[in-house]
Design a protein around this motif. Structure first.
Motif, short mmCIF file in Angstrom:
data_model
loop_
_atom_site.label_atom_id
_atom_site.label_comp_id
_atom_site.label_asym_id
_atom_site.label_seq_id
_atom_site.Cartn_x
_atom_site.Cartn_y
_atom_site.Cartn_z
N LYS A 1 0.84 -1.19 0.00
CA LYS A 1 0.00 0.00 0.00
C LYS A 1 0.88 1.24 0.00
N PRO A 2 0.44 2.32 -0.66
CA PRO A 2 1.24 3.54 -0.66
C PRO A 2 1.30 4.16 0.74
N GLY A 3 2.39 4.88 1.00
CA GLY A 3 2.53 5.59 2.27
C GLY A 3 3.33 4.86 3.32
N LEU A 4 3.76 3.61 3.05
CA LEU A 4 4.56 2.89 4.02
C LEU A 4 6.00 3.41 4.01
N SER A 5 6.74 3.14 5.09
CA SER A 5 8.11 3.62 5.19
C SER A 5 9.01 2.93 4.17
N TRP A 6 8.70 1.69 3.79
CA TRP A 6 9.40 1.06 2.69
C TRP A 6 8.42 0.16 1.94
N ALA A 7 8.78 -0.16 0.71
CA ALA A 7 7.88 -0.91 -0.15
C ALA A 7 8.16 -2.40 -0.04
N TYR A 8 7.18 -3.21 -0.43
CA TYR A 8 7.39 -4.65 -0.49
C TYR A 8 6.53 -5.22 -1.62
N LEU A 9 6.88 -6.42 -2.06
CA LEU A 9 6.12 -7.17 -3.06
C LEU A 9 5.83 -8.55 -2.50
N VAL A 10 4.68 -9.10 -2.85
CA VAL A 10 4.32 -10.46 -2.46
C VAL A 10 4.07 -11.25 -3.74
N LEU A 11 4.79 -12.37 -3.91
CA LEU A 11 4.63 -13.23 -5.07
C LEU A 11 3.65 -14.34 -4.73
N VAL A 12 2.65 -14.53 -5.59
CA VAL A 12 1.64 -15.56 -5.40
C VAL A 12 1.81 -16.61 -6.49
N THR A 13 1.85 -17.86 -6.12
CA THR A 13 2.09 -18.94 -7.07
C THR A 13 0.79 -19.47 -7.65
N GLN A 14 0.92 -20.27 -8.71
CA GLN A 14 -0.25 -20.87 -9.34
C GLN A 14 -0.99 -21.79 -8.37
N ALA A 15 -0.26 -22.33 -7.40
CA ALA A 15 -0.90 -23.21 -6.43
C ALA A 15 -1.74 -22.46 -5.42
N GLY A 16 -1.67 -21.14 -5.42
CA GLY A 16 -2.48 -20.33 -4.53
C GLY A 16 -1.76 -19.86 -3.29
N GLY A 17 -0.55 -20.36 -3.03
CA GLY A 17 0.20 -19.92 -1.86
C GLY A 17 1.01 -18.68 -2.16
N SER A 18 1.40 -17.97 -1.12
CA SER A 18 2.21 -16.77 -1.28
C SER A 18 3.58 -17.00 -0.65
N LEU A 19 4.60 -16.46 -1.30
CA LEU A 19 5.97 -16.53 -0.79
C LEU A 19 6.20 -15.40 0.20
N PRO A 20 7.26 -15.46 0.98
CA PRO A 20 7.52 -14.38 1.93
C PRO A 20 7.63 -13.03 1.23
N ALA A 21 7.17 -12.00 1.91
CA ALA A 21 7.19 -10.66 1.33
C ALA A 21 8.62 -10.23 1.03
N LEU A 22 8.81 -9.58 -0.13
CA LEU A 22 10.12 -9.07 -0.52
C LEU A 22 10.18 -7.60 -0.11
N HIS A 23 10.93 -7.28 0.90
CA HIS A 23 11.01 -5.92 1.43
C HIS A 23 12.16 -5.16 0.76
N PHE A 24 11.89 -3.91 0.40
CA PHE A 24 12.87 -3.06 -0.27
C PHE A 24 13.07 -1.81 0.59
N HIS A 25 14.08 -1.83 1.42
CA HIS A 25 14.32 -0.72 2.34
C HIS A 25 14.93 0.49 1.64
N ARG A 26 15.58 0.24 0.51
CA ARG A 26 16.22 1.36 -0.20
C ARG A 26 15.67 1.50 -1.61
N GLY A 27 14.42 1.12 -1.83
CA GLY A 27 13.81 1.23 -3.15
C GLY A 27 14.20 0.05 -4.03
N GLY A 28 13.61 0.02 -5.20
CA GLY A 28 13.95 -1.01 -6.16
C GLY A 28 12.79 -1.85 -6.67
#
Length: 615
Positions: free
Chosen positions: A100-127
């Motif tokens: 969500k916008p406005g957080l102190s750092w951004a993250y991405l969550v990858l969701v697989t075809q099986a329906g599960g999600s992998l651990p969030a990928l945190h980006f403390h310095r952008g990217g």
């Protein structure tokens, strides 16, 4: 992130978080050396340089390792960095959710075809934006119409809408009678012939920001760009009440006939036909005008002269095939194929109707002659299964061979694209239907998506032959004459389809139907629908849409309320190839540069919602 690389034909994404206190030397760039071995050294130049100290980098290869659908942990003993490391094949990804916008750092969550999600990928310095750009080299990322923070993942070799039906593989490519089977029993034919039904069709229909590449999503650290129409956000007003009027009578029609037999106040007359239809005794005359055989502006004498010319023209064309000897026909496989297919189709067209019942019924001979003559009239298109369904009601009403032929030609001018081998017209109509339904009822679309029915393939027969098999015979006459008026816009038949789905909304959504049951339920609606109820609802849907002040431009185009957004000079349409009279409309050959798809039974890929993917 350590890297993304190739393993066999897969591209692997390997993630290894960098500790906050660590330095950039922890990032490993790996490149395959000339001897075929792997070397891991920070001195090798990476294939992608984002221009700053990243939390991740892309490498050209990784050491062979097992593919994991779950994160691999313990790569570095008990360190925090190793505990969150994982590798995943890009082919296993289904979607990517951004923070969500406005957080102190951004993250991405990858969701697989099986329906599960992998651990969030945190980006403390952008990217995050740079990572998505790199992923777009291998994948097609399309913004979800329901969630601006969700990107749907598709293979990069899919060429959006132009190839969507090829990738769906709706029909077996070598089946010569699949259209005939689909027209008769879409339920069983679908489950024996459909191969891949995915959510790609809906994703390919989403518009893109002006000037933007369709491969790239909106910037992940910003809100969707203003030019991106998210049609699910349209606020529609209340649905207005609509009342149908009585049919136009012969007396009312006569009041519109002026001096010299010219019709007067034609627009008012068409409006009356739209709102009430025609009385049975008037159809024989009025249909000739609605189908363009006679001109609305012509006088009675002009009409007589026109009929004489058209009668001569018809019999000249009929003589072309009548004069072919059996020996000649043996050397004309195309004509022989048309004749055989027409005879087979005519023998089973509306045989329960008294006008066509009985083994020696003369109406069957007229159907046969008109359809064979149409092959002489339109050499490129010829005869395709389903055309006999369109001719039968016309001949029933007109009861004259020549007049029925030219009225049929007028009808085919409206729908001939449905039967062309390229199937571009059917692709466009199904896309437009999906667009309208997405605006009118997003929850219903979401439900169909969740049950692997979001491509609306069960509506194919409706659009192909204009609901001929869905309503009782006499109701089809009423429906068609209303549609032929062209009112209130060019695509009322799409709103008729929306109206049927709207009427069955609760039955579909509250019953717990899966994809099998949905298709079976739709098929069982045959002969159970009220044409007046459907037309009333279709007009109400039209008024509800047109009353919306913020209706998206692409929806306005479908309704005929606005010109195309980017007009261009159309290239001449490709003529349908007369390769075989039994060709199936959706069984187009694969592009030359596309590997052939395996022939298989129905394979419905999972399309579960990623409700649990958000961190």
């Amino acid at each position: 992130m350590e890297g993304a690389g190739y393993r066999d034909n897969d591209v692997l994404l390997h993630w290894a978080p960098v500790e906050e206190a660590g330095d950039s030397t922890q990032i490993i760039f790996s490149k395959k050396d000339s001897s075929g071995g792997d070397s891991c050294t920070s001195e090798e130049e990476p294939t992608f340089d984002p221009g700053y100290e990243p939390d991740w980098a892309v490498i050209s290869t990784v050491r062979p390792q097992p593919r994991h659908s779950e994160p691999t942990r313990g790569a570095e003993g008990g360190s925090s960095r190793g505990s969150w490391a994982f590798s995943v094949s890009l082919g296993e990804l289904k979607s990517i959710r951004r923070s969500k916008p406005g957080l102190s750092w951004a993250y991405l969550v990858l969701v697989t075809q099986a329906g599960g999600s992998l651990p969030a990928l945190h980006f403390h310095r952008g990217g995050t934006r740079a990572l998505l750009r790199v992923l777009s080299r291998y994948l097609l990322l399309a913004s979800s119409p329901q969630d601006s923070r969700l990107y749907l993942v598709f293979p990069h070799d899919s060429s959006a809408l132009s190839n969507s039906f090829y990738h769906l593989q709706l029909f077996d490519q070598d089946s010569s009678n699949v259209v005939s089977r689909f027209l008769q029993d879409p339920y069983s034919t679908t489950f024996s012939s459909f191969s891949r039904v995915t959510n790609f069709f809906r994703g390919a229909l989403q518009p893109h920001p002006e000037g933007a590449s369709p491969d790239l999503p909106p910037p992940p650290d910003d809100e969707p760009e203003p030019g991106f129409e998210v049609i699910s956000c349209v606020e529609l007003g209340p649905r207005p009440a609509v009342e149908r009027t009585p049919p136009v009578t012969e007396e009312e029609w006569a009041r519109h006939v002026g001096p010299e037999g010219r019709l007067q106040q034609v627009s008012e007359l068409k409006s009356r036909i739209f709102s009430g239809g025609l009385s049975p005794g008037l159809r024989r005359e009025a249909w000739k005008f609605l189908l363009g055989y006679l001109s609305w502006e012509g006088s009675a004498e002009e009409h007589k002269a026109h009929v004489r010319r058209k009668t001569d023209e018809y019999f000249r064309m009929k003589l072309q095939w009548k004069s072919v000897s059996p020996e000649q026909e043996r050397r004309n496989s195309l004509l022989h194929g048309y004749r055989s297919l027409i005879e087979r189709d005519v023998s089973r067209t509306d045989r329960t109707n008294k006008f066509y019942e009985g083994p020696e019924n003369p109406g069957l001979g007229l159907l046969n002659d008109i359809l064979l003559t149409y092959c002489m009239y339109h050499f490129d298109l010829g005869y395709v299964q389903g055309m006999s369904d369109l001719l039968s009601p016309i001949l029933y009403v007109i009861q004259n061979e020549v007049d029925a032929f030219w009225c049929f030609c007028g009808f085919m001018e409206l729908v001939q694209g449905n039967f062309e081998e390229s199937q571009e017209t059917m692709k466009r109509q199904l896309g437009q239907l999906l667009l309208l339904l997405r605006v009118l009822d997003p929850p219903l679309c979401d439900f169909l998506d969740s049950q692997d029915s979001g491509s609306l393939c069960f509506c194919f027969r409706w659009l192909l032959i204009w609901f001929k098999r869905e309503f009782p015979f006499l109701d089809v006459l009423r429906l068609w004459e209303v549609l032929w008026t062209g009112l209130p816009g060019p695509n009322l038949h799409l709103l008729v389809a929306c109206a049927i789905l709207d009427m069955e909304r609760d039955a579909l959504m509250l019953s717990g139907f899966g994809s099998n049951e949905i298709l079976k339920h739709i098929n069982e609606l045959t002969m159970k629908l009220s044409v007046e109820d459907v037309l009333t609802r279709a007009e109400a849907l039209y008024r509800q849409l047109t009353a919306c002040p913020e209706l998206p431009h692409n929806v306005q185009e479908v309704l005929g309320l606005a010109p195309p957004a980017e007009p261009h000079s159309p290239s001449p349409p490709a003529s349908p190839l007369p390769l075989s009279p039994t060709r199936a409309p959706l069984a187009s050959p694969p592009p030359a540069d596309t590997a052939p798809q395996p022939d298989s039974s129905l394979e419905i890929l999972p399309e579960e919602e990623e409700d649990g993917a958000d961190s």
